[in-house]
Design an enzyme around this catalytic site. Structure first.
Site, mmCIF file in Angstrom:
data_model
loop_
_atom_site.group_PDB
_atom_site.id
_atom_site.type_symbol
_atom_site.label_atom_id
_atom_site.label_comp_id
_atom_site.label_asym_id
_atom_site.label_seq_id
_atom_site.Cartn_x
_atom_site.Cartn_y
_atom_site.Cartn_z
ATOM 1 N N HIS A 140 0.839 -1.195 0.000
ATOM 2 C CA HIS A 140 0.000 0.000 0.000
ATOM 3 C C HIS A 140 0.873 1.242 0.000
ATOM 4 O O HIS A 140 1.814 1.344 0.788
ATOM 5 C CB HIS A 140 -0.896 0.026 1.242
ATOM 6 C CG HIS A 140 -1.704 -1.218 1.435
ATOM 7 N ND1 HIS A 140 -1.164 -2.387 1.948
ATOM 8 C CD2 HIS A 140 -3.005 -1.488 1.176
ATOM 9 C CE1 HIS A 140 -2.104 -3.322 1.991
ATOM 10 N NE2 HIS A 140 -3.227 -2.796 1.526
ATOM 11 N N LYS A 167 -1.591 -7.947 -4.167
ATOM 12 C CA LYS A 167 -2.467 -6.776 -4.013
ATOM 13 C C LYS A 167 -1.623 -5.507 -3.987
ATOM 14 O O LYS A 167 -0.657 -5.411 -3.234
ATOM 15 C CB LYS A 167 -3.279 -6.885 -2.729
ATOM 16 C CG LYS A 167 -4.169 -5.674 -2.443
ATOM 17 C CD LYS A 167 -4.829 -5.780 -1.076
ATOM 18 C CE LYS A 167 -5.618 -4.521 -0.752
ATOM 19 N NZ LYS A 167 -6.123 -4.540 0.649
#
EC number: 4.2.1.10
Length: 247
Positions: A140, A167
């Site tokens: 992230h 991700k």
């Protein structure tokens, strides 16, 4: 094939409801809204011990019948875990010990950050895969969108670390950033790797419904519009309706 529980993510992207408060009540609501998966955020729920965490997941799975992703996000990646890093990793790893929790009560997937130390990350991944559970390795960036090639490298590193699903969530500063992220998703899926890509904030909000058409196998959503885990999340029922209109 990529599965989480009984969900075949090759056939259709899954809507993940982020559970960050009142877990049983919120999970029931998420299921009624049309969520395919639940992400139990131990860090946001303030759960620090295995017994409470296990009971929470047991109840949620029993009540909703939905698969569960277990996440205990570090502060450096936008989470709110307030304990020692060793304790955070141990809590995740212990879920997959056959001696502590029955197989049916275990989460169906685990999310571990790429930025976690290699030894700790490997510990979680090895334990989850020993139980046949899906591994999400995540990254992230809440301040920017890395360059195109850097994003590709991040995803490649996640797969090398053992990810079933890589991700990547970024903060776009321009529409070009958003296009680069979608292109990364498309190229990764064309290479037959499972990816979840998200552009956060107002500028990237539409990627939560568009990214699945470029190869993202998961899209994350809020259950309550007033409470979300990341900037730019739609509610579960909103995403479901838009995806149905676009399909």
């Amino acid at each position: 094939m990529i599965h989480i529980g009984q969900l075949d993510l090759e056939k259709k992207a899954a809507i993940v409801a982020v559970i960050l408060e009142k877990p049983l009540e919120t999970s029931r609501k998420a299921a009624k809204m049309g969520a395919d998966l639940l992400e139990i955020r131990l860090d946001l729920l303030g759960i620090r011990d295995l017994e409470t965490a296990a009971e929470t997941i047991r109840e949620v799975k029993s009540e909703t019948g939905l698969p569960v992703i277990l996440t205990n996000r570090s502060i450096t990646e936008g989470g709110k875990w307030e304990g020692k890093e060793d304790d955070r990793i141990e809590l995740l790893t212990n879920f997959f010990s056959k001696n502590l929790i029955s197989l049916k009560d275990k989460p169906d997937a685990v999310d571990i950050e790429l930025s976690a130390g290699r030894e700790a990350r490997d510990q979680v991944i090895k334990a989850a895969k020993a139980c046949g559970k899906t591994v999400i390795v995540s990254s992230h960036d809440f301040s920017k969108t890395p360059a195109f090639q850097e994003m590709k490298t991040i995803l490649e590193e996640a797969f090398l670390a053992g990810a079933d699903i890589a991700k990547l969530a970024v903060m776009p500063k321009s529409r070009r950033d958003v296009l680069d992220l979608l292109r990364v998703a498309l190229e990764t899926r064309e290479a037959e790797n499972a990816v979840c890509t998200i552009a956060m904030g107002k500028l990237g909000k539409h990627t939560r419904v568009v990214a699945p058409f470029y190869g993202s196998v998961l899209t994350y959503a809020a259950v309550d519009s007033e409470v979300s885990a990341a900037p730019g999340q739609f509610q579960v029922d909103e995403i479901k309706k838009i995806l149905e209109l676009l399909e």
